[in-house]
Design an enzyme around this catalytic site. Structure first.
Site, PDB file in Angstrom:
ATOM      1  N   LEU A 132      26.407  69.157  50.871  1.00 27.54           N
ATOM      2  CA  LEU A 132      26.826  70.118  51.880  1.00 27.54           C
ATOM      3  C   LEU A 132      28.334  69.993  52.031  1.00 27.54           C
ATOM      4  O   LEU A 132      28.901  68.913  51.840  1.00 27.54           O
ATOM      5  CB  LEU A 132      26.162  69.817  53.230  1.00 27.54           C
ATOM      6  CG  LEU A 132      24.650  70.004  53.336  1.00 27.54           C
ATOM      7  CD1 LEU A 132      24.170  69.538  54.714  1.00 27.54           C
ATOM      8  CD2 LEU A 132      24.253  71.454  53.105  1.00 27.54           C
ATOM      9  N   ASP A 133      28.981  71.096  52.377  1.00 25.28           N
ATOM     10  CA  ASP A 133      30.418  71.038  52.627  1.00 25.28           C
ATOM     11  C   ASP A 133      30.709  70.055  53.761  1.00 25.28           C
ATOM     12  O   ASP A 133      29.860  69.818  54.635  1.00 25.28           O
ATOM     13  CB  ASP A 133      30.957  72.417  52.989  1.00 25.28           C
ATOM     14  CG  ASP A 133      30.855  73.392  51.828  1.00 25.28           C
ATOM     15  OD1 ASP A 133      30.904  72.937  50.670  1.00 25.28           O
ATOM     16  OD2 ASP A 133      30.715  74.600  52.086  1.00 25.28           O
ATOM     17  N   LYS A 134      31.899  69.524  53.784  1.00 27.88           N
ATOM     18  CA  LYS A 134      32.283  68.491  54.751  1.00 27.88           C
ATOM     19  C   LYS A 134      31.994  68.899  56.192  1.00 27.88           C
ATOM     20  O   LYS A 134      31.480  68.101  56.989  1.00 27.88           O
ATOM     21  CB  LYS A 134      33.774  68.169  54.576  1.00 27.88           C
ATOM     22  CG  LYS A 134      34.291  67.085  55.499  1.00 27.88           C
ATOM     23  CD  LYS A 134      35.761  66.808  55.227  1.00 27.88           C
ATOM     24  CE  LYS A 134      36.310  65.746  56.169  1.00 27.88           C
ATOM     25  NZ  LYS A 134      37.762  65.490  55.922  1.00 27.88           N
ATOM     26  N   THR A 136      29.956  71.366  57.213  1.00 26.54           N
ATOM     27  CA  THR A 136      28.605  71.889  57.414  1.00 26.54           C
ATOM     28  C   THR A 136      27.711  70.731  57.817  1.00 26.54           C
ATOM     29  O   THR A 136      27.739  69.663  57.206  1.00 26.54           O
ATOM     30  CB  THR A 136      28.064  72.527  56.125  1.00 26.54           C
ATOM     31  OG1 THR A 136      28.913  73.620  55.750  1.00 26.54           O
ATOM     32  CG2 THR A 136      26.649  73.051  56.330  1.00 26.54           C
ATOM     33  N   ARG A 232      29.089  81.287  53.287  1.00 30.98           N
ATOM     34  CA  ARG A 232      30.362  81.653  53.924  1.00 30.98           C
ATOM     35  C   ARG A 232      31.012  82.836  53.218  1.00 30.98           C
ATOM     36  O   ARG A 232      31.535  83.753  53.858  1.00 30.98           O
ATOM     37  CB  ARG A 232      31.279  80.437  53.941  1.00 30.98           C
ATOM     38  CG  ARG A 232      30.721  79.298  54.787  1.00 30.98           C
ATOM     39  CD  ARG A 232      31.264  77.938  54.383  1.00 30.98           C
ATOM     40  NE  ARG A 232      32.685  77.837  54.651  1.00 30.98           N
ATOM     41  CZ  ARG A 232      33.433  76.807  54.259  1.00 30.98           C
ATOM     42  NH1 ARG A 232      32.887  75.809  53.573  1.00 30.98           N
ATOM     43  NH2 ARG A 232      34.704  76.771  54.547  1.00 30.98           N
TER      44      ARG A 232
END
Length: 300
Positions: A132-134, A136, A232
């Site tokens: 997961l993105d930092k 998120t 996104r």
């Protein structure tokens, strides 16, 4: 530098063989950035080389050593046994170390726990099956053994593992259910971003409107593909950027924490075959209207 293909082989596999000290992720990024040319033309990672074809690229730079120091970071574990665990990743914690990352990551926190981690994803990503993105938040499955890792990764790839997200977006969302079917590629003007691009890789996102909340609209989201920043990019492309997104949202919507949360994760256990269903409510600063979204998410 110039290399010559000696057999029928995918471009990314050829480079991985030629540069064994570099990660495949780095080599694929070079290809995606358009700096690798086959017989003078830009190619995709899946391009099929033929014997005698010329491959030109700048020599890959040495990667800065990653910090794998265990870090005592509290983690919320949703499910765990001797084969795997599911963690509810907090906001601001990167999934794994990177040369540009100064603070500890989820991997550093996992290394501080008293169990083994799979090595399939490489030395600096032990246990990491997907990311997961930092900024998120939400559920990630972590493998403790290589066998479990391979089984779980296959499910992620074939979409038999299911993931559902919650997102709060700007703008008036009129449709209750809709899908965004738009290919995604690296942004030609900013290589740190992704963008909808008709020449990109196919990307499909299913969206269900759940509720109007104070800051915008709460959406449930299901991915049919797993492109970088897919949710996104897709939501921003139709005029409904995720609130708190400092990369894809207009400045008026960038304040506050990113309102994107991986709330549901379901997969078949790699040993027992049992279906594991996990749910984690979003963090308190998430503008979700205070509801229980487990059943609505499962119905997307």
């Amino acid at each position: 530098m110039k290399l010559v293909a000696d057999q029928f082989e995918r471009l990314d596999k050829f480079l991985a063989k030629e540069f064994p000290d570099h990660s495949r992720t780095k080599l694929v990024k070079l290809i995606d950035d358009g700096v690798v040319r086959v017989d003078g033309k830009v190619a995709k990672p899946s391009f099929k080389l033929e014997p005698g074809m010329s491959v030109e690229l700048p020599e890959p730079q040495e990667t800065v050593a990653h910090d794998l120091t265990p870090a005592d970071i509290p983690l919320e574990i949703v499910f765990e046994d001797e084969h795997l665990l599911v963690v509810n990743k907090p906001r601001g914690l990167a999934a794994h170390p990177a040369a540009s990352l100064k603070e500890p990551s989820l991997v550093n926190a996992l290394l501080a726990r008293s169990h083994e981690l799979s090595q399939t994803a490489g030395a600096f990503r032990p246990g990491i099956v997907h990311r997961l993105d930092k900024d998120t938040t939400g559920l990630m499955v972590v493998a403790k053994t290589d066998q479990a890792h391979a089984f779980l990764a296959k499910q992620i790839e074939t979409k038999t593992a299911e993931r559902r997200y919650l997102a709060v977006v700007a703008g008036e969302v009129e449709q209750e259910r809709f899908k965004i079917d738009a290919p995604i590629a690296r942004d030609q003007r900013n290589r740190l971003k992704m963008a909808v691009d008709m020449k990109g890789r196919p990307a499909l996102t299913h969206v269900h409107q759940f509720a109007r909340v104070q800051a915008g609209f709460l959406l449930g989201v299901k991915l049919e593909t797993g492109r970088t920043h897919q949710i996104r990019v897709h939501l921003s492309s139709i005029g409904h950027p995720v609130l708190g997104d400092t990369i894809y949202a207009p400045k008026a919507y960038q304040e506050g924490p990113l309102q994107l949360h991986a709330a549901m994760l379901a997969f078949d256990h790699p040993v027992s075959g049992e279906r594991i269903n996990c749910y984690a409510p979003p963090p308190r600063d998430f503008d979700d209207g205070g509801g229980d979204w487990k059943e609505p998410l499962a119905a997307i």
